[in-house]
Write a protein that holds these residues in place. Sequence first.
Motif, mmCIF file in Angstrom:
data_model
loop_
_atom_site.group_PDB
_atom_site.id
_atom_site.type_symbol
_atom_site.label_atom_id
_atom_site.label_comp_id
_atom_site.label_asym_id
_atom_site.label_seq_id
_atom_site.Cartn_x
_atom_site.Cartn_y
_atom_site.Cartn_z
ATOM 1 N N ALA A 245 0.529 -1.007 0.348
ATOM 2 C CA ALA A 245 0.299 0.038 -0.377
ATOM 3 C C ALA A 245 1.073 1.198 0.138
ATOM 4 C CB ALA A 245 -0.840 -0.261 1.093
ATOM 5 N N VAL A 246 2.408 1.321 0.986
ATOM 6 C CA VAL A 246 3.063 2.454 0.958
ATOM 7 C C VAL A 246 3.552 2.387 -0.550
ATOM 8 C CG1 VAL A 246 4.583 3.920 2.022
ATOM 9 C CG2 VAL A 246 2.900 1.812 3.079
ATOM 10 N N ARG A 247 4.047 1.830 -1.092
ATOM 11 C CA ARG A 247 4.647 1.982 -1.863
ATOM 12 C C ARG A 247 3.869 1.965 -3.676
ATOM 13 N NH1 ARG A 247 6.444 -3.411 -2.640
ATOM 14 N NH2 ARG A 247 8.397 -2.904 -1.793
ATOM 15 N N ASP A 248 2.364 1.591 -3.579
ATOM 16 C CA ASP A 248 1.899 2.302 -4.581
ATOM 17 C C ASP A 248 1.313 3.498 -4.101
ATOM 18 O OD1 ASP A 248 1.728 -0.022 -6.124
ATOM 19 O OD2 ASP A 248 0.506 -1.067 -4.993
ATOM 20 N N LEU A 249 1.018 4.473 -3.336
ATOM 21 C CA LEU A 249 0.695 5.328 -2.480
ATOM 22 C C LEU A 249 1.587 5.905 -3.679
ATOM 23 C CD1 LEU A 249 -1.165 5.064 0.276
ATOM 24 C CD2 LEU A 249 -2.343 5.965 -1.177
ATOM 25 N N MET A 250 3.026 6.213 -2.700
ATOM 26 C CA MET A 250 3.778 6.961 -3.061
ATOM 27 C C MET A 250 4.303 6.642 -4.636
ATOM 28 S SD MET A 250 7.155 6.416 -0.315
ATOM 29 C CE MET A 250 6.423 6.854 1.932
ATOM 30 N N ALA A 251 3.753 5.934 -5.389
ATOM 31 C CA ALA A 251 4.054 5.823 -6.980
ATOM 32 C C ALA A 251 2.704 6.457 -7.500
ATOM 33 C CB ALA A 251 4.086 3.765 -7.204
ATOM 34 N N GLY A 252 2.095 7.024 -7.029
ATOM 35 C CA GLY A 252 1.144 8.026 -7.329
ATOM 36 C C GLY A 252 -0.675 6.753 -8.006
ATOM 37 N N ASN A 253 -0.528 5.230 -6.984
ATOM 38 C CA ASN A 253 -1.674 4.576 -8.149
ATOM 39 C C ASN A 253 -2.633 4.526 -6.280
ATOM 40 O OD1 ASN A 253 -0.147 3.641 -10.210
ATOM 41 N ND2 ASN A 253 0.888 2.076 -8.821
ATOM 42 N N TRP A 254 -3.904 4.047 -6.640
ATOM 43 C CA TRP A 254 -4.122 3.617 -5.436
ATOM 44 C C TRP A 254 -4.920 2.479 -5.035
ATOM 45 C CZ3 TRP A 254 -6.573 6.476 -1.460
ATOM 46 C CH2 TRP A 254 -7.279 6.329 -0.908
ATOM 47 N N PRO A 255 -3.721 2.202 -4.445
ATOM 48 C CA PRO A 255 -4.376 0.526 -3.871
ATOM 49 C C PRO A 255 -4.791 -0.069 -3.018
ATOM 50 C CG PRO A 255 -2.420 1.650 -2.257
ATOM 51 C CD PRO A 255 -3.095 2.262 -3.705
ATOM 52 N N ALA A 256 -6.817 -0.099 -3.587
ATOM 53 C CA ALA A 256 -7.918 -0.218 -2.163
ATOM 54 C C ALA A 256 -7.801 -2.106 -2.018
ATOM 55 C CB ALA A 256 -9.049 -0.452 -3.648
ATOM 56 N N GLU A 257 -7.504 -2.398 -2.108
ATOM 57 C CA GLU A 257 -7.263 -3.769 -1.729
ATOM 58 C C GLU A 257 -5.598 -3.981 -0.469
ATOM 59 O OE1 GLU A 257 -6.227 -8.932 -2.858
ATOM 60 O OE2 GLU A 257 -6.414 -7.032 -4.127
ATOM 61 N N HIS A 258 -5.177 -3.410 -0.881
ATOM 62 C CA HIS A 258 -3.654 -3.449 0.180
ATOM 63 C C HIS A 258 -4.382 -2.637 1.011
ATOM 64 C CE1 HIS A 258 -1.853 -5.904 -1.409
ATOM 65 N NE2 HIS A 258 -1.549 -5.986 -3.043
ATOM 66 N N LEU A 259 -4.695 -1.639 1.182
ATOM 67 C CA LEU A 259 -5.180 -0.166 1.480
ATOM 68 C C LEU A 259 -6.190 -0.779 2.214
ATOM 69 C CD1 LEU A 259 -4.366 2.690 2.472
ATOM 70 C CD2 LEU A 259 -6.535 3.269 0.551
ATOM 71 N N PHE A 260 -7.817 -1.318 1.799
ATOM 72 C CA PHE A 260 -8.029 -1.974 2.916
ATOM 73 C C PHE A 260 -7.246 -3.363 4.355
ATOM 74 C CE2 PHE A 260 -10.989 -5.527 3.705
ATOM 75 C CZ PHE A 260 -11.797 -5.392 4.743
ATOM 76 N N TRP A 261 -6.738 -4.016 3.360
ATOM 77 C CA TRP A 261 -6.338 -4.763 4.132
ATOM 78 C C TRP A 261 -5.176 -4.250 5.802
ATOM 79 C CZ3 TRP A 261 -8.228 -9.805 5.211
ATOM 80 C CH2 TRP A 261 -9.149 -10.212 4.641
ATOM 81 N N ALA A 262 -4.334 -3.377 5.567
ATOM 82 C CA ALA A 262 -3.786 -2.647 6.343
ATOM 83 C C ALA A 262 -4.461 -1.956 7.398
ATOM 84 C CB ALA A 262 -2.918 -1.721 5.293
ATOM 85 N N LEU A 263 -5.141 -1.376 6.515
ATOM 86 C CA LEU A 263 -6.262 -0.291 7.849
ATOM 87 C C LEU A 263 -6.903 -1.936 8.601
ATOM 88 C CD1 LEU A 263 -7.608 2.390 5.595
ATOM 89 C CD2 LEU A 263 -5.734 2.523 7.284
#
Length: 284
Positions: A245-263
């Motif tokens: 999630a952190v990698r994709d956010l810094m790359a300008g993407n929206w990692p919905a799945e990884h963001l959901f699981w991280a939260l």
Amino acid sequence: MTTATKHDPPTAEATSVRTDELAALLVAGERPPRPSALSASLTFGWRAMVKIKHVPEQLFDVTAFPIMMVMMYTYLFGGALAGSTSEYLQFLLPGILVMSVVMITMYTGIAVNTDIEKGVFDRFRTLPIWRPAPMVGYLLGDVLRYVMASAVMLGIGLIMGFRPEGGLLGVLSGVALLLVFSFSFSWIWTMFGLLLRSEKSVMGVSMMVLFPLTFGSNIFVEPKTMPGWLQAFVNNSPVTHLAAAVRDLMAGNWPAEHLFWALLWSGALLAIFAPVTMRLYNRK
């Protein structure tokens, strides 16, 4: 020739007057209002930061260690794993950032255990404050350490050639997610700080948990090259979801799945270990 001045002992009447005056003063005066939960927690958080001021060498793990890690892995393994160090740096740095901050969360438990051994917590328990305030204060104080580690890591990364395509917003979003997870994850170490007898025991148990979670993740390489049984562990690890999630956010993407699981992992860790920690603290 010297002269000595004699002082007559106070009479019973004078002592009684003084006692009455003191009692009247204490009873007549209004008691200060009880501090709110937020105020008490922030006060203990400030205490944690003051300890950093007086013992600055404890910042070694959030300054020198992250710099050493990112430089060592980039220049030693970058060419072999990605073909070039600059390309590998774009993949590695967000992962190393996650690893460094997650690793230093264990110092929360060590600080709690040290204060227990010194008897400081006995004093905290007698204060008319919100009971979880000392614990929350430790975690809030350590957020400063996480921010410093993130700033150092990103600074050295930019010098080495890291260029996040997500820009400032992507970087801040990734760091914010990392801070939320680290705050929740730190409750595990506060529990160990209350359970175990020495700070060496806390560090030993912490390392046994942290090393499989951080190295058995997607921080250094993609899981697709791993054996199937290991992929099953790595793909479901909270650190893997956080790093992705952190990698994709810094790359300008929206990692919905990884963001959901991280939260979700952050909420679950907080919901499970915060009540357990406070129960141990109340019974300690």
